[in-house]
Scaffold this motif. Structure first.
Motif, mmCIF file in Angstrom:
data_model
loop_
_atom_site.group_PDB
_atom_site.id
_atom_site.type_symbol
_atom_site.label_atom_id
_atom_site.label_comp_id
_atom_site.label_asym_id
_atom_site.label_seq_id
_atom_site.Cartn_x
_atom_site.Cartn_y
_atom_site.Cartn_z
ATOM 1 N N VAL A 38 0.844 -1.199 0.000
ATOM 2 C CA VAL A 38 0.000 0.000 0.000
ATOM 3 C C VAL A 38 0.878 1.247 0.000
ATOM 4 N N LYS A 39 1.928 1.235 0.804
ATOM 5 C CA LYS A 39 2.851 2.380 0.790
ATOM 6 C C LYS A 39 3.466 2.551 -0.595
ATOM 7 N N ASP A 40 3.717 1.446 -1.254
ATOM 8 C CA ASP A 40 4.289 1.460 -2.600
ATOM 9 C C ASP A 40 3.308 2.038 -3.620
ATOM 10 N N LEU A 41 2.022 2.024 -3.296
ATOM 11 C CA LEU A 41 1.023 2.594 -4.191
ATOM 12 C C LEU A 41 1.151 4.119 -4.281
ATOM 13 N N GLY A 42 2.083 4.675 -3.565
ATOM 14 C CA GLY A 42 2.383 6.102 -3.674
ATOM 15 C C GLY A 42 2.739 6.485 -5.097
ATOM 16 N N VAL A 43 2.878 5.499 -5.985
ATOM 17 C CA VAL A 43 3.148 5.746 -7.398
ATOM 18 C C VAL A 43 2.057 6.645 -7.981
ATOM 19 N N THR A 44 0.901 6.691 -7.327
ATOM 20 C CA THR A 44 -0.177 7.557 -7.809
ATOM 21 C C THR A 44 0.299 9.003 -7.891
ATOM 22 N N GLN A 45 1.143 9.399 -6.953
ATOM 23 C CA GLN A 45 1.631 10.779 -6.954
ATOM 24 C C GLN A 45 2.634 11.016 -8.072
ATOM 25 N N VAL A 46 3.397 10.009 -8.461
ATOM 26 C CA VAL A 46 4.354 10.156 -9.556
ATOM 27 C C VAL A 46 3.626 10.579 -10.828
ATOM 28 N N PHE A 47 2.437 10.033 -11.043
ATOM 29 C CA PHE A 47 1.666 10.349 -12.234
ATOM 30 C C PHE A 47 0.713 11.523 -12.016
ATOM 31 N N GLY A 48 0.744 12.111 -10.826
ATOM 32 C CA GLY A 48 -0.101 13.269 -10.547
ATOM 33 C C GLY A 48 -1.541 12.926 -10.201
ATOM 34 N N PHE A 49 -1.798 11.680 -9.796
ATOM 35 C CA PHE A 49 -3.155 11.299 -9.442
ATOM 36 C C PHE A 49 -3.429 11.580 -7.980
ATOM 37 N N ASP A 50 -4.692 11.795 -7.684
ATOM 38 C CA ASP A 50 -5.080 12.217 -6.350
ATOM 39 C C ASP A 50 -5.395 11.040 -5.425
ATOM 40 N N MET A 51 -5.819 11.421 -4.245
ATOM 41 C CA MET A 51 -6.130 10.455 -3.191
ATOM 42 C C MET A 51 -7.278 9.527 -3.584
ATOM 43 N N GLU A 52 -8.172 9.994 -4.425
ATOM 44 C CA GLU A 52 -9.292 9.158 -4.869
ATOM 45 C C GLU A 52 -8.791 7.872 -5.521
ATOM 46 N N LYS A 53 -7.783 7.992 -6.388
ATOM 47 C CA LYS A 53 -7.244 6.806 -7.070
ATOM 48 C C LYS A 53 -6.521 5.905 -6.081
ATOM 49 N N PHE A 54 -5.775 6.508 -5.173
ATOM 50 C CA PHE A 54 -5.052 5.747 -4.152
ATOM 51 C C PHE A 54 -6.033 4.942 -3.299
ATOM 52 N N SER A 55 -7.083 5.603 -2.843
ATOM 53 C CA SER A 55 -8.065 4.951 -1.981
ATOM 54 C C SER A 55 -8.772 3.803 -2.701
ATOM 55 N N LEU A 56 -9.099 4.010 -3.968
ATOM 56 C CA LEU A 56 -9.738 2.952 -4.748
ATOM 57 C C LEU A 56 -8.768 1.796 -4.999
ATOM 58 N N ALA A 57 -7.501 2.105 -5.267
ATOM 59 C CA ALA A 57 -6.498 1.047 -5.476
ATOM 60 C C ALA A 57 -6.336 0.204 -4.208
ATOM 61 N N VAL A 58 -6.340 0.842 -3.044
ATOM 62 C CA VAL A 58 -6.232 0.104 -1.771
ATOM 63 C C VAL A 58 -7.456 -0.780 -1.580
ATOM 64 N N ASN A 59 -8.624 -0.251 -1.903
ATOM 65 C CA ASN A 59 -9.853 -1.036 -1.800
ATOM 66 C C ASN A 59 -9.772 -2.283 -2.681
ATOM 67 N N LEU A 60 -9.320 -2.098 -3.919
ATOM 68 C CA LEU A 60 -9.183 -3.237 -4.838
ATOM 69 C C LEU A 60 -8.175 -4.251 -4.305
ATOM 70 N N LEU A 61 -7.051 -3.759 -3.806
ATOM 71 C CA LEU A 61 -6.020 -4.646 -3.252
ATOM 72 C C LEU A 61 -6.588 -5.477 -2.098
ATOM 73 N N ASP A 62 -7.276 -4.835 -1.187
ATOM 74 C CA ASP A 62 -7.819 -5.554 -0.031
ATOM 75 C C ASP A 62 -8.924 -6.526 -0.430
ATOM 76 N N ARG A 63 -9.753 -6.127 -1.384
ATOM 77 C CA ARG A 63 -10.792 -7.054 -1.856
ATOM 78 C C ARG A 63 -10.152 -8.279 -2.492
ATOM 79 N N PHE A 64 -9.106 -8.074 -3.249
ATOM 80 C CA PHE A 64 -8.411 -9.191 -3.888
ATOM 81 C C PHE A 64 -7.747 -10.084 -2.838
ATOM 82 N N LEU A 65 -7.031 -9.470 -1.900
ATOM 83 C CA LEU A 65 -6.341 -10.250 -0.860
ATOM 84 C C LEU A 65 -7.317 -11.007 0.032
ATOM 85 N N SER A 66 -8.537 -10.489 0.165
ATOM 86 C CA SER A 66 -9.514 -11.190 1.005
ATOM 87 C C SER A 66 -10.070 -12.432 0.301
#
Length: 186
Positions: A38-66
């Motif tokens: 999840v910390k590595d998902l900070g790549v969102t900032q490299v591309f200039g994406f906001d917290m919305e994309k980060f939060s959705l990516a974390v949601n997808l990651l957790d849904r997948f891991l579950s």
């Protein structure tokens, strides 16, 4: 509307328990590896994406891991695929980075075909439901409600960027993945 969708796109708490309880045995992703990813998902900032994309990516990651046991060598590809899906589902096509660019950012840890294969697996495991109600959406909602009800002279006292940073820190801990996004702000 958000509360109705919230339960449908949350990670299964029972599915996250094995991730939390597993020690680093090299067989599947642990809570420590998940939090690192999840910390590595900070790549969102490299591309200039906001917290919305980060939060959705974390949601997808957790849904997948579950739903899936992931070997420790794969979380990077899973995390990057989650980010890519989050961006694709919320951005106009012209703003979506190329898979080659993502591969380069990942320092070529996997191939573009690995990324695409993981994306397909991920989509299947989340039943093609990429969009989800996230804690960030509730933060935006609650913040605007609070701002509307605060006296004008006090509206600058609540800093949205600071709240975003606190939410990001919460996302970096698997413990918070078990809570519904709406509960973050009660």
């Amino acid at each position: 509307m958000h509360k109705e969708q919230e339960s449908r796109c949350q990670p299964k708490v029972l599915g996250l328990r094995p991730t939390e309880s597993v020690h680093d045995n090299g067989l599947r992703t642990t809570a420590r590896l998940r939090d690192f990813e999840v910390k590595d998902l900070g790549v969102t900032q490299v591309f200039g994406f906001d917290m919305e994309k980060f939060s959705l990516a974390v949601n997808l990651l957790d849904r997948f891991l579950s739903k899936m046991k992931v070997q420790p060598k794969h979380p990077g590809a899973v995390g990057l695929s989650c980010f890519y899906l989050a961006v694709k589902s919320t951005e106009e096509e012209r703003n979506v980075p190329l898979a080659n660019d993502l591969n380069q950012i990942s320092q070529y840890r996997f191939t573009v075909s690995d990324l695409m294969r993981m994306e397909k697996i991920l989509l299947e495991k989340v039943c093609w439901k990429v969009k989800a109600t996230t804690a960030f959406q509730f933060l935006q909602l609650y913040y605007s409600l609070i701002q509307e009800n605060l006296p004008f002279e006090r509206r600058n006292s609540l800093n949205f960027e600071r709240l975003e940073a606190q939410l990001k820190a919460c996302h970096c801990r698997i413990t918070f993945s078990k809570a519904k996004p709406s509960l973050f702000w009660h």
